[in-house]
Design a protein around this motif. Structure first.
Motif, short mmCIF file in Angstrom:
data_model
loop_
_atom_site.label_atom_id
_atom_site.label_comp_id
_atom_site.label_asym_id
_atom_site.label_seq_id
_atom_site.Cartn_x
_atom_site.Cartn_y
_atom_site.Cartn_z
N ARG A 144 0.85 -1.18 0.00
CA ARG A 144 0.00 0.00 0.00
C ARG A 144 0.89 1.24 0.00
O ARG A 144 2.05 1.17 0.41
CB ARG A 144 -0.94 0.00 1.21
CG ARG A 144 -2.03 -1.07 1.12
CD ARG A 144 -3.02 -0.98 2.26
NE ARG A 144 -4.09 -1.96 2.10
CZ ARG A 144 -5.10 -2.12 2.94
NH1 ARG A 144 -5.18 -1.34 4.03
NH2 ARG A 144 -6.03 -3.02 2.72
N GLN A 146 1.40 5.63 0.57
CA GLN A 146 1.01 6.87 1.24
C GLN A 146 2.02 7.95 0.86
O GLN A 146 3.22 7.69 0.81
CB GLN A 146 1.01 6.68 2.76
CG GLN A 146 0.68 7.93 3.55
CD GLN A 146 0.66 7.66 5.05
OE1 GLN A 146 0.54 6.52 5.49
NE2 GLN A 146 0.79 8.71 5.84
N PHE A 162 -2.51 10.96 -7.69
CA PHE A 162 -2.63 9.53 -7.95
C PHE A 162 -1.24 9.02 -8.31
O PHE A 162 -0.32 9.81 -8.60
CB PHE A 162 -3.64 9.21 -9.05
CG PHE A 162 -3.26 9.68 -10.43
CD1 PHE A 162 -2.54 8.85 -11.29
CD2 PHE A 162 -3.62 10.94 -10.90
CE1 PHE A 162 -2.19 9.26 -12.59
CE2 PHE A 162 -3.27 11.36 -12.17
CZ PHE A 162 -2.56 10.52 -13.02
N LYS A 180 -2.42 1.59 -11.44
CA LYS A 180 -2.69 3.02 -11.30
C LYS A 180 -3.69 3.18 -10.16
O LYS A 180 -4.77 2.58 -10.18
CB LYS A 180 -3.26 3.60 -12.60
CG LYS A 180 -3.62 5.07 -12.50
CD LYS A 180 -4.22 5.57 -13.81
CE LYS A 180 -4.68 7.02 -13.70
NZ LYS A 180 -5.30 7.51 -14.97
N THR A 181 -3.34 3.99 -9.16
CA THR A 181 -4.24 4.17 -8.02
C THR A 181 -5.40 5.09 -8.41
O THR A 181 -5.37 5.77 -9.43
CB THR A 181 -3.51 4.81 -6.82
OG1 THR A 181 -3.19 6.17 -7.14
CG2 THR A 181 -2.24 4.05 -6.48
N LYS A 182 -6.39 5.12 -7.55
CA LYS A 182 -7.46 6.10 -7.72
C LYS A 182 -6.91 7.48 -7.33
O LYS A 182 -5.84 7.60 -6.70
CB LYS A 182 -8.65 5.74 -6.85
CG LYS A 182 -8.37 5.77 -5.35
CD LYS A 182 -9.59 5.30 -4.55
CE LYS A 182 -9.29 5.34 -3.05
NZ LYS A 182 -10.44 4.84 -2.25
N THR A 183 -7.64 8.52 -7.69
CA THR A 183 -7.25 9.89 -7.36
C THR A 183 -7.86 10.31 -6.03
O THR A 183 -9.03 10.00 -5.75
CB THR A 183 -7.72 10.86 -8.46
OG1 THR A 183 -7.11 10.49 -9.69
CG2 THR A 183 -7.35 12.30 -8.13
N ILE A 184 -7.07 10.97 -5.20
CA ILE A 184 -7.57 11.54 -3.95
C ILE A 184 -7.59 13.06 -4.12
O ILE A 184 -6.57 13.68 -4.43
CB ILE A 184 -6.68 11.13 -2.76
CG1 ILE A 184 -6.75 9.60 -2.58
CG2 ILE A 184 -7.12 11.84 -1.48
CD1 ILE A 184 -5.90 9.07 -1.45
N ALA A 190 -1.76 11.96 1.40
CA ALA A 190 -2.77 11.03 0.89
C ALA A 190 -2.35 9.60 1.19
O ALA A 190 -1.19 9.23 1.00
CB ALA A 190 -2.97 11.21 -0.61
N TRP A 192 -3.68 5.68 0.33
CA TRP A 192 -4.61 4.88 -0.47
C TRP A 192 -4.94 3.60 0.29
O TRP A 192 -4.04 2.89 0.76
CB TRP A 192 -3.99 4.54 -1.81
CG TRP A 192 -3.96 5.72 -2.75
CD1 TRP A 192 -4.91 6.07 -3.65
CD2 TRP A 192 -2.94 6.71 -2.85
NE1 TRP A 192 -4.56 7.21 -4.33
CE2 TRP A 192 -3.35 7.64 -3.85
CE3 TRP A 192 -1.72 6.93 -2.20
CZ2 TRP A 192 -2.58 8.74 -4.21
CZ3 TRP A 192 -0.97 8.03 -2.55
CH2 TRP A 192 -1.38 8.93 -3.54
N ASP A 193 -6.25 3.31 0.40
CA ASP A 193 -6.66 2.10 1.11
C ASP A 193 -6.65 0.87 0.20
O ASP A 193 -6.90 -0.25 0.66
CB ASP A 193 -8.05 2.28 1.73
CG ASP A 193 -9.11 2.65 0.70
OD1 ASP A 193 -8.80 2.66 -0.51
OD2 ASP A 193 -10.25 2.93 1.12
N GLU A 194 -6.36 1.07 -1.08
CA GLU A 194 -6.33 -0.07 -2.01
C GLU A 194 -5.01 -0.83 -1.88
O GLU A 194 -3.94 -0.25 -1.66
CB GLU A 194 -6.51 0.43 -3.44
CG GLU A 194 -5.47 1.44 -3.90
CD GLU A 194 -5.87 2.18 -5.16
OE1 GLU A 194 -5.66 1.61 -6.25
OE2 GLU A 194 -6.37 3.31 -5.06
#
Length: 263
Positions: A144, A146, A162, A180-184, A190, A192-194
């Motif tokens: 994960r 951050q 992202f 590719k992560t989602k956008t915050i 930031a 990401w919980d993914e």
């Protein structure tokens, strides 16, 4: 089993084996009645047999690649290995032909017990008509991300970060996007919980991971910065690491934290 009996833990006889294939110096092929040679469009079929099944069974097929004597098939192949079952894999390297019958470039066979237990899941085999095929172990890893203290690129608001995740063989090798992560929205920090899954980790191959941090924009996404690091040391230490982001513009103390997730 009756109450109070002694439980026996069954021995695991089947293990999932993950690998990728590549080849070097495949010979050019002669096509059709013209007799002209051309660069092959190669793909590989994998068949297997064992003590319990003497007939060859199809178990996997790669995509065909266009015009390549040194193909790298990037998709991870995952097959079951049954120890001491006499399991043999046969690899047929084939030239795809859209107009005529596909031609076999070369065929190799190998004992799967030997590949896993002796060769440590890394094997190179000469093809009878020229060229070599390589079978390289892959190990799935997960992590994960951050980021902290990323600069503001938009006037009056925070960035909308992202991350794109790439791998390459060597720091300057061809970069392959794998996530590719989602956008915050509107965030200087930031998390990401993914969970990011990387299935193509190839130990002992000088593999690098590159994480590119972007600010999403309606017109054009801006590059905030990136980090690159060797995959082997990261996987071996198996702990959270923090890297300073090399910013695309200016100076700052932006960082990215990579936290491993146990598979």
């Amino acid at each position: 089993m009756s109450s109070g009996g002694i439980g026996i833990t069954p021995i695991k006889t089947t293990t999932k084996i993950n690998f990728v294939l590549s080849a070097k110096d495949l010979p050019e092929r002669t096509r059709g009645a013209t007799g002209l040679s051309s660069i092959p469009d190669p793909y590989v079929t994998i068949k297997q047999k064992s003590n319990s099944s003497a007939d060859w069974t199809d178990v996997a097929t790669t995509k065909h690649l266009i015009n390549s004597t040194d193909p790298d098939w990037l998709d991870v192949i995952s097959l079951d290995w049954k120890r001491q079952s006499g399991q043999v894999w046969r690899l047929d390297v084939i030239d795809f032909d859209p107009l005529n019958k596909d031609d076999v470039i070369g065929t190799v066979e190998f004992d799967v017990d030997d590949y896993v237990l002796v060769k440590n899941q890394k094997l190179s085999l000469k093809l009878p008509n020229g060229g070599t095929i390589h079978i390289q172990q892959t190990i799935p890893i997960q992590f994960r991300l951050q980021v902290e203290d990323i600069p503001r690129l938009d006037t009056g608001s925070g960035s909308d970060p992202f991350v794109e995740c790439y791998w390459s063989i060597g720091e300057d090798g061809t970069a392959h996007l794998f996530h590719k992560t989602k956008t915050i929205d509107d965030a200087q920090n930031a998390a990401w919980d993914e969970t990011i899954a990387f299935t193509n980790y190839q130990p002992g191959t000088n593999q690098y991971l590159t994480l590119k941090v972007f600010d999403e924009d309606l017109v054009k996404n801006d590059v905030i910065g990136q980090v690159s690091f060797k995959a082997d040391p990261y996987v071996k230490q198996a702990k959270t690491v923090v890297h300073k982001i090399v910013l695309n513009e200016g100076k700052g103390k932006a960082t990215i934290t990579i936290t491993p997730v146990v598979v």
